[in-house]
Design an enzyme around this catalytic site. Structure first.
Site, PDB file in Angstrom:
ATOM      1  N   HIS A  36     -19.203  -7.519 -33.587  1.00  0.00           N
ATOM      2  CA  HIS A  36     -18.627  -7.546 -34.934  1.00  0.00           C
ATOM      3  C   HIS A  36     -18.682  -8.982 -35.460  1.00  0.00           C
ATOM      4  O   HIS A  36     -18.311  -9.929 -34.752  1.00  0.00           O
ATOM      5  CB  HIS A  36     -17.180  -7.051 -34.864  1.00  0.00           C
ATOM      6  N   ASN A  54     -17.028 -11.841 -42.782  1.00  0.00           N
ATOM      7  CA  ASN A  54     -16.551 -10.626 -42.111  1.00  0.00           C
ATOM      8  C   ASN A  54     -16.537  -9.478 -43.125  1.00  0.00           C
ATOM      9  O   ASN A  54     -15.683  -9.442 -44.009  1.00  0.00           O
ATOM     10  CB  ASN A  54     -15.151 -10.877 -41.551  1.00  0.00           C
ATOM     11  N   CYS A 105     -12.278  -2.685 -38.998  1.00  0.00           N
ATOM     12  CA  CYS A 105     -13.607  -3.205 -38.627  1.00  0.00           C
ATOM     13  C   CYS A 105     -14.320  -2.297 -37.640  1.00  0.00           C
ATOM     14  O   CYS A 105     -15.524  -2.423 -37.431  1.00  0.00           O
ATOM     15  CB  CYS A 105     -13.474  -4.609 -38.055  1.00  0.00           C
TER      16      CYS A 105
END
Ligand SMILES: CC(C)(COP(=O)(O)OP(=O)(O)OC[C@H]1O[C@@H](n2cnc3c(N)ncnc32)[C@H](O)[C@@H]1OP(=O)(O)O)[C@@H](O)C(=O)NCCC(=O)NCCS
Length: 327
Positions: free
Chosen positions: A254, A284, A116
């Site tokens: 994030h 996500n 990520c």
């Protein structure tokens, strides 16, 4: 070649697959509920790529949108970096596939594996390489088709992820705007807590180990570390740049889970109105999360010229990163 003191974002773009997977759809697939998913994650929908389509086409579309936004042509690009852990192939790099799809022949192209954190890691690399003067305009892309690595029978993970790509064109800056500070960090002691143990040389594919080829996660541990690490990253870039918390116009965390996003805002001391959220619509998207959010926020007028934006991220590795950018 002339070295450049500053590097800025000249344009942004993003792309997501057409298909939307709702919580109601997931209710038909695993033992879960719309209410559970919304309460624990804040996610309502996510975009999912058609099986076997790969991530390069999404990355290339995001790149074209970013180039258009920057007013540049593909031929102006001499560096392509793609942050991804779901590239089309083990090799070659997805960046090379993007290069081919954009019709470029000579740009240097490679992938960065930082889960990520892939976009901010890639941005930091591009910034450093442009500052040397050896490269002028880079395409920095975060792109994932993590749906290809999800175990769709595992309710602990299958509700969380979505597919997509975000891109930024970056180049030299002479007006003092751009990347003011960045911080990258990792802690490999936690490598097993968020992992796809299959597909690599430790567990090469065989008919006996197909169950290993999927994302596994210790959700609570990941949650705890994510909040602390993203706040640490923010502290680091503020200290490096000399900026104050109150100077930040928008925080882009994030987009993994609404509760993590809210906890980061609260711990950092930044009001909800300054914290960007789109996890409800995208889930996500790993490395794509930050650049999709930056592009969307710019297009919706939440980031305007001269504003100070902080981006913080956290992911498998563990790896985390932060960036402070004057737009
Ligand atoms: C995964 C996550 C949403 C789980 O939320 P949580 O509040 O921590 O939930 P818990 O882990 O305490 O699990 C509670 C229960 O819900 C169950 N559960 C898990 N997923 C579920 C789902 N989709 N639907 C219904 N129940 C579910 C668990 O099985 C567990 O049941 P049990 O108590 O009978 O064993 C949360 O831990 C999280 O978001 N972690 C970070 C994940 C992440 O962002 N990863 C990527 C980082 S880059």
């Amino acid at each position: 070649m002339q070295a450049h003191p500053h590097v800025k974002i000249l344009g942004t773009g993003h792309a997501v697959p057409e298909k939307i997977l709702t919580n109601a759809d997931l209710e038909q697939m695993v033992d879960t509920s719309d209410q559970w998913i919304i309460e624990r994650t804040g996610i309502r929908t996510r975009h999912i790529a058609a099986p076997g389509t790969g991530v390069a086409p999404l990355a290339a579309t995001a790149a074209r949108n970013a180039l258009r936004d920057a007013g540049l042509e593909p031929q102006d690009i001499d560096l392509i970096i793609v942050g991804t852990v779901s590239g089309d192939y083990k090799f070659p790099a997805t960046a090379c596939l993007v290069q081919q799809q954009l019709g470029l022949e000579r740009a240097a192209a490679f992938d960065v594996s930082a889960a990520c954190s892939g976009f901010l890691y890639s941005l930091r690399l591009a910034e450093s390489l442009i500052r040397t003067g050896d490269f002028r305009h880079a395409l920095v892309i975060g792109a994932e088709v993590l749906s290809s690595q999800v175990d769709w029978s595992d309710r602990n993970t299958c509700t969380l992820f979505g597919d997509g790509a975000g891109a930024a064109v970056v180049g030299p800056s002479s007006d003092g705007r751009g990347i003011l500070a960045m911080h990258l960090a990792s802690d490999g002691r936690h490598s097993q807590l968020l992992i796809n143990p299959g597909c690599g040389s430790a567990n090469p594919p065989s008919p006996d180990n197909l169950h290993l080829h999927a994302i596994r996660m210790e959700g609570r541990e990941v949650f705890r570390h994510a909040v602390a690490a993203m706040c640490d990253g923010l502290d680091k870039v503020l200290a490096k740049s000399g900026a104050r918390l109150e100077d930040i116009d928008l925080l882009i965390p994030h987009q993994a889970n609404l509760r993590i996003i809210q906890a980061v805002g609260k711990k950092a001391g930044i009001g909800e109105e300054k914290v960007y959220v789109n996890v409800d619509r995208f889930g996500n998207t790993s490395a794509a999360s930050i650049p999709i959010a930056i592009d969307e926020a710019r297009r919706m007028g939440h980031i305007t010229s001269g504003q100070l934006v902080a981006a913080v991220t956290f992911g498998a590795g563990f790896s985390w990163a932060a960036g402070l950018i004057r737009f």
